[in-house]
Scaffold this active site. Structure first.
Site, PDB file in Angstrom:
ATOM      1  N   ARG A  78      28.932  70.956  30.798  1.00 54.55           N
ATOM      2  CA  ARG A  78      28.355  70.283  32.041  1.00 54.55           C
ATOM      3  C   ARG A  78      28.888  70.235  33.120  1.00 54.55           C
ATOM      4  O   ARG A  78      29.419  69.324  33.601  1.00 54.55           O
ATOM      5  CB  ARG A  78      28.325  68.783  31.253  1.00 54.55           C
ATOM      6  CG  ARG A  78      27.129  68.376  30.442  1.00 54.55           C
ATOM      7  CD  ARG A  78      25.707  68.172  31.201  1.00 54.55           C
ATOM      8  NE  ARG A  78      24.715  68.452  30.334  1.00 54.55           N
ATOM      9  CZ  ARG A  78      23.915  67.539  29.594  1.00 54.55           C
ATOM     10  NH1 ARG A  78      24.238  66.431  29.780  1.00 54.55           N
ATOM     11  NH2 ARG A  78      23.387  67.659  28.685  1.00 54.55           N
ATOM     12  N   ARG A 117      25.803  65.225  36.724  1.00 53.52           N
ATOM     13  CA  ARG A 117      25.916  63.978  37.639  1.00 53.52           C
ATOM     14  C   ARG A 117      27.223  63.578  38.249  1.00 53.52           C
ATOM     15  O   ARG A 117      27.226  62.878  39.171  1.00 53.52           O
ATOM     16  CB  ARG A 117      25.055  62.931  36.896  1.00 53.52           C
ATOM     17  CG  ARG A 117      23.579  63.103  36.866  1.00 53.52           C
ATOM     18  CD  ARG A 117      23.043  62.008  35.819  1.00 53.52           C
ATOM     19  NE  ARG A 117      23.458  62.365  34.778  1.00 53.52           N
ATOM     20  CZ  ARG A 117      23.047  61.351  33.635  1.00 53.52           C
ATOM     21  NH1 ARG A 117      22.217  60.625  33.693  1.00 53.52           N
ATOM     22  NH2 ARG A 117      23.427  61.912  32.420  1.00 53.52           N
ATOM     23  N   ARG A 122      19.760  66.563  43.395  1.00 49.27           N
ATOM     24  CA  ARG A 122      18.875  65.963  42.332  1.00 49.27           C
ATOM     25  C   ARG A 122      18.204  64.573  43.124  1.00 49.27           C
ATOM     26  O   ARG A 122      17.240  64.203  42.470  1.00 49.27           O
ATOM     27  CB  ARG A 122      19.925  65.172  41.396  1.00 49.27           C
ATOM     28  CG  ARG A 122      19.452  64.672  40.158  1.00 49.27           C
ATOM     29  CD  ARG A 122      18.895  65.413  39.375  1.00 49.27           C
ATOM     30  NE  ARG A 122      18.317  64.710  37.960  1.00 49.27           N
ATOM     31  CZ  ARG A 122      17.488  63.848  38.035  1.00 49.27           C
ATOM     32  NH1 ARG A 122      16.627  63.706  39.232  1.00 49.27           N
ATOM     33  NH2 ARG A 122      17.355  62.986  36.780  1.00 49.27           N
ATOM     34  N   ASP A 150      18.156  73.575  30.578  1.00 51.86           N
ATOM     35  CA  ASP A 150      18.329  72.504  29.850  1.00 51.86           C
ATOM     36  C   ASP A 150      17.836  73.072  28.125  1.00 51.86           C
ATOM     37  O   ASP A 150      17.156  73.969  28.335  1.00 51.86           O
ATOM     38  CB  ASP A 150      17.515  71.181  30.028  1.00 51.86           C
ATOM     39  CG  ASP A 150      18.096  70.056  29.084  1.00 51.86           C
ATOM     40  OD1 ASP A 150      18.899  69.457  29.638  1.00 51.86           O
ATOM     41  OD2 ASP A 150      17.338  70.014  28.212  1.00 51.86           O
ATOM     42  N   TYR A 176      15.101  67.458  17.946  1.00 50.86           N
ATOM     43  CA  TYR A 176      14.590  66.626  19.012  1.00 50.86           C
ATOM     44  C   TYR A 176      13.023  66.889  18.853  1.00 50.86           C
ATOM     45  O   TYR A 176      12.271  65.960  19.425  1.00 50.86           O
ATOM     46  CB  TYR A 176      14.711  67.546  20.211  1.00 50.86           C
ATOM     47  CG  TYR A 176      16.196  66.784  20.887  1.00 50.86           C
ATOM     48  CD1 TYR A 176      16.391  65.645  21.588  1.00 50.86           C
ATOM     49  CD2 TYR A 176      17.217  67.719  20.955  1.00 50.86           C
ATOM     50  CE1 TYR A 176      17.650  65.346  22.076  1.00 50.86           C
ATOM     51  CE2 TYR A 176      18.348  67.152  21.573  1.00 50.86           C
ATOM     52  CZ  TYR A 176      18.615  65.968  22.141  1.00 50.86           C
ATOM     53  OH  TYR A 176      19.862  65.665  22.576  1.00 50.86           O
TER      54      TYR A 176
HETATM   55  O1  CP3 Z   1      26.646  72.811  33.700  1.00 52.27           O
HETATM   56  C1  CP3 Z   1      26.070  72.352  32.572  1.00 52.27           C
HETATM   57  O2  CP3 Z   1      26.374  72.537  31.544  1.00 52.27           O
HETATM   58  C2  CP3 Z   1      24.652  71.856  33.014  1.00 52.27           C
HETATM   59  C3  CP3 Z   1      23.604  72.849  32.162  1.00 52.27           C
HETATM   60  C4  CP3 Z   1      22.880  71.971  30.976  1.00 52.27           C
HETATM   61  C5  CP3 Z   1      22.050  70.639  31.191  1.00 52.27           C
HETATM   62  N1  CP3 Z   1      21.786  70.508  29.731  1.00 52.27           N
HETATM   63  C6  CP3 Z   1      21.676  70.253  32.223  1.00 52.27           C
HETATM   64  C7  CP3 Z   1      21.454  68.712  32.234  1.00 52.27           C
HETATM   65  C8  CP3 Z   1      23.068  72.101  29.936  1.00 52.27           C
HETATM   66  C9  CP3 Z   1      24.189  73.093  29.185  1.00 52.27           C
HETATM   67  C10 CP3 Z   1      22.426  71.261  29.062  1.00 52.27           C
HETATM   68  C11 CP3 Z   1      22.172  71.389  27.558  1.00 52.27           C
HETATM   69  C12 CP3 Z   1      21.899  70.171  26.937  1.00 52.27           C
HETATM   70  N2  CP3 Z   1      20.742  69.538  27.108  1.00 52.27           N
HETATM   71  C13 CP3 Z   1      22.429  69.873  25.609  1.00 52.27           C
HETATM   72  C14 CP3 Z   1      23.407  70.333  24.754  1.00 52.27           C
HETATM   73  C15 CP3 Z   1      24.725  69.970  25.535  1.00 52.27           C
HETATM   74  C16 CP3 Z   1      25.471  68.809  24.927  1.00 52.27           C
HETATM   75  O3  CP3 Z   1      25.743  68.142  25.391  1.00 52.27           O
HETATM   76  O4  CP3 Z   1      25.868  69.092  23.492  1.00 52.27           O
HETATM   77  C17 CP3 Z   1      21.462  68.766  25.110  1.00 52.27           C
HETATM   78  C18 CP3 Z   1      21.812  67.799  24.010  1.00 52.27           C
HETATM   79  C19 CP3 Z   1      20.403  68.632  26.245  1.00 52.27           C
HETATM   80  C20 CP3 Z   1      19.204  67.562  25.943  1.00 52.27           C
HETATM   81  C21 CP3 Z   1      19.397  66.483  27.104  1.00 52.27           C
HETATM   82  N3  CP3 Z   1      19.175  67.060  28.486  1.00 52.27           N
HETATM   83  C22 CP3 Z   1      19.887  65.183  27.070  1.00 52.27           C
HETATM   84  C23 CP3 Z   1      20.145  64.691  25.735  1.00 52.27           C
HETATM   85  C24 CP3 Z   1      19.818  64.752  28.396  1.00 52.27           C
HETATM   86  C25 CP3 Z   1      20.218  63.387  28.867  1.00 52.27           C
HETATM   87  C26 CP3 Z   1      21.388  63.198  28.939  1.00 52.27           C
HETATM   88  C27 CP3 Z   1      21.825  61.953  29.862  1.00 52.27           C
HETATM   89  O5  CP3 Z   1      23.057  61.829  30.087  1.00 52.27           O
HETATM   90  O6  CP3 Z   1      20.879  61.268  30.440  1.00 52.27           O
HETATM   91  C28 CP3 Z   1      19.696  65.855  29.442  1.00 52.27           C
HETATM   92  C29 CP3 Z   1      19.376  65.657  30.768  1.00 52.27           C
HETATM   93  C30 CP3 Z   1      20.490  66.823  31.483  1.00 52.27           C
HETATM   94  N4  CP3 Z   1      20.401  68.129  31.354  1.00 52.27           N
HETATM   95  C31 CP3 Z   1      21.419  66.332  32.540  1.00 52.27           C
HETATM   96  C32 CP3 Z   1      21.773  67.612  32.938  1.00 52.27           C
HETATM   97  C33 CP3 Z   1      22.825  67.958  34.082  1.00 52.27           C
HETATM   98  C34 CP3 Z   1      21.543  65.088  32.947  1.00 52.27           C
HETATM   99  C35 CP3 Z   1      21.297  64.862  34.507  1.00 52.27           C
HETATM  100  C36 CP3 Z   1      20.173  64.617  35.252  1.00 52.27           C
HETATM  101  O7  CP3 Z   1      19.186  63.858  34.680  1.00 52.27           O
HETATM  102  O8  CP3 Z   1      20.146  65.016  36.239  1.00 52.27           O
END
Ligand code: CP3
Length: 376
Positions: A47, A51, A60, A96, A172
């Site tokens: 990540r 954010r 964003r 994602d 999921y």
């Molecule tokens: O630099 C990076 O790693 C960003 C790329 C990335 C995102 N999601 C963007 C994102 C990666 C590698 C992911 C993978 C991802 N997505 C995972 C596996 C990684 C882990 O944490 O084990 C999972 C479980 C997801 C599904 C997902 N996407 C969830 C559960 C959420 C909500 C989390 C939250 O904190 O709200 C997301 C949203 C998400 N995907 C964000 C980002 C940067 C949150 C920011 C936003 O809403 O802009």
């Protein structure tokens, strides 16, 4: 396109004639994935574009998460900005985990503060049978973003593509979102073995093609996120998850790139996860890196494993923790420094940068060439 030639590895400086002292960041990262000697420990962050970073927040403000993912120009910009701001050795493509759901016929959205929501969760054999596997080409926007990142960095940085692992994605799909106890997922797994088997097969089919698109676009390494595998007992992991995961890992490796396989809360699962044959296993922060690596008989590389919340501490404590993890790695070839899970919102950017500085300061060339395996 299936690529079996070693071309992408050579692109990343894996030519055996290359001296470890002349490595680009990309070569350092890929070589570490393959347990070849390097000049210093490579570092990047789960990540790293997210954010906590003001530059990401600025993008964003004008776009939803899915808009950023689906516009290759934006996804590439966010990926590049984070990697350059942190000065890391590898850039993970901004995308994602859940993107493949759409082309499988399972729409979802991100609801503010709640994470992802799948409106019609998969609960029956019928639901599984309806899932499509013939439209993975619709994910081409991710490959296009990778092409842009590769065009920017050339061979200088390692470029990481990624996808979810069958279990974590299935969870999921079945729960309809995040979960605490995975009751629906495990119920389907235990009570409807035909539906479970078909679901994992379908996911593997789509993920294999998705990964192939990313490799063809220039990804040097594919990380497979099994973020929630830690919810499983070792026995259930072996019986219900390992076989499909192993097939996916092998098929991605057959594209000619190393695979990093990552999960959270996996200390007891590590030996079983190793049986997937992944080149690198991600370690979360709960297991000391030396214990985790020893439990794998040093038979693969490891990535990790600073607690992401350590980044809220004073720099002096962060420095000691980084030093401790590098000491636990003991200079063995095949350690990639990272966090044990993703950077969380509110993390001070300067503390993430400090980690990079400390890794540079404290890591040294790995010892004598390790032809044919790591040192025990
Ligand atoms: O630099 C990076 O790693 C960003 C790329 C990335 C995102 N999601 C963007 C994102 C990666 C590698 C992911 C993978 C991802 N997505 C995972 C596996 C990684 C882990 O944490 O084990 C999972 C479980 C997801 C599904 C997902 N996407 C969830 C559960 C959420 C909500 C989390 C939250 O904190 O709200 C997301 C949203 C998400 N995907 C964000 C980002 C940067 C949150 C920011 C936003 O809403 O802009």
């Amino acid at each position: 396109m299936t690529r079996v030639s070693p071309a992408p590895l050579i692109k990343s400086g894996l030519d055996p004639a290359l001296e470890p002292s002349a490595l680009t960041s990309g070569a350092r990262f890929v070589r570490a994935c393959l347990r070849r000697p390097v000049d210093r420990t490579p570092v990047w962050f789960l990540r790293q574009a997210g954010r906590y970073m003001p530059e990401y927040q600025a993008v964003r403000k004008h776009h939803t998460l899915l808009e950023i993912c689906k516009q290759p120009r934006l996804a590439a910009e966010v990926t590049i900005t984070a990697a350059e701001r942190l000065d890391v050795d590898a850039a993970i493509i901004f995308a994602d985990l859940l993107l493949p759901f759409e082309c499988m016929g399972l729409p979802f959205e991100f609801q503010a503060g709640e994470g992802p929501v799948v409106h019609h969760p998969v609960r029956t054999l019928d639901d599984v049978q309806r899932l499509r596997t013939d439209r993975a080409s619709e994910l081409g926007y991710v490959a296009e973003a990778i092409e842009r990142v590769v065009a920017h960095f050339k061979d200088r940085l390692g470029i990481i593509g990624f996808c979810g692992a069958p279990f974590t994605l299935a969870s999921y799909m079945i729960e309809g979102g995040g979960s605490r106890n995975y009751i629906h997922t495990k119920t389907l797994m235990y009570r409807q073995p035909a539906a479970w088997g078909l679901l994992l097969d379908k996911l593997v089919a789509v993920l294999r093609e998705y990964a192939a698109q990313q490799v063809a676009a220039g990804a040097d390494v594919i990380q497979i996120f099994d973020s929630w595998a830690g919810a499983l007992s070792v026995g259930d992991y072996r019986d219900f998850v390992l076989p499909a995961t192993k097939i996916l890992v092998r098929e991605v490796q057959a594209l000619g790139v190393p695979v990093i396989y990552f999960g959270v809360d996996t200390a007891s699962l590590l030996p079983a996860m190793r049986e997937t044959g992944a080149d690198v296993l991600g370690l979360d922060w709960r297991v000391p890196l030396d214990e985790g690596w020893r439990s794998l008989d040093y038979a693969c590389a490891v990535q990790g494993n600073l607690d992401p919340i350590t980044l809220f501490a004073e720099p002096e404590l962060i420095r000691r923790r980084v030093h401790q993890i590098l000491a636990q790695a003991g200079g063995r070839a095949g350690h990639i420094f990272n966090l044990g899970h993703g950077i969380v919102p509110g993390t001070p950017v300067e503390n993430v940068q400090a980690v990079v500085k400390f890794v540079r300061q404290y890591s040294h060339p790995s010892p004598a060439p390790l032809i044919g395996g790591a040192r025990g």
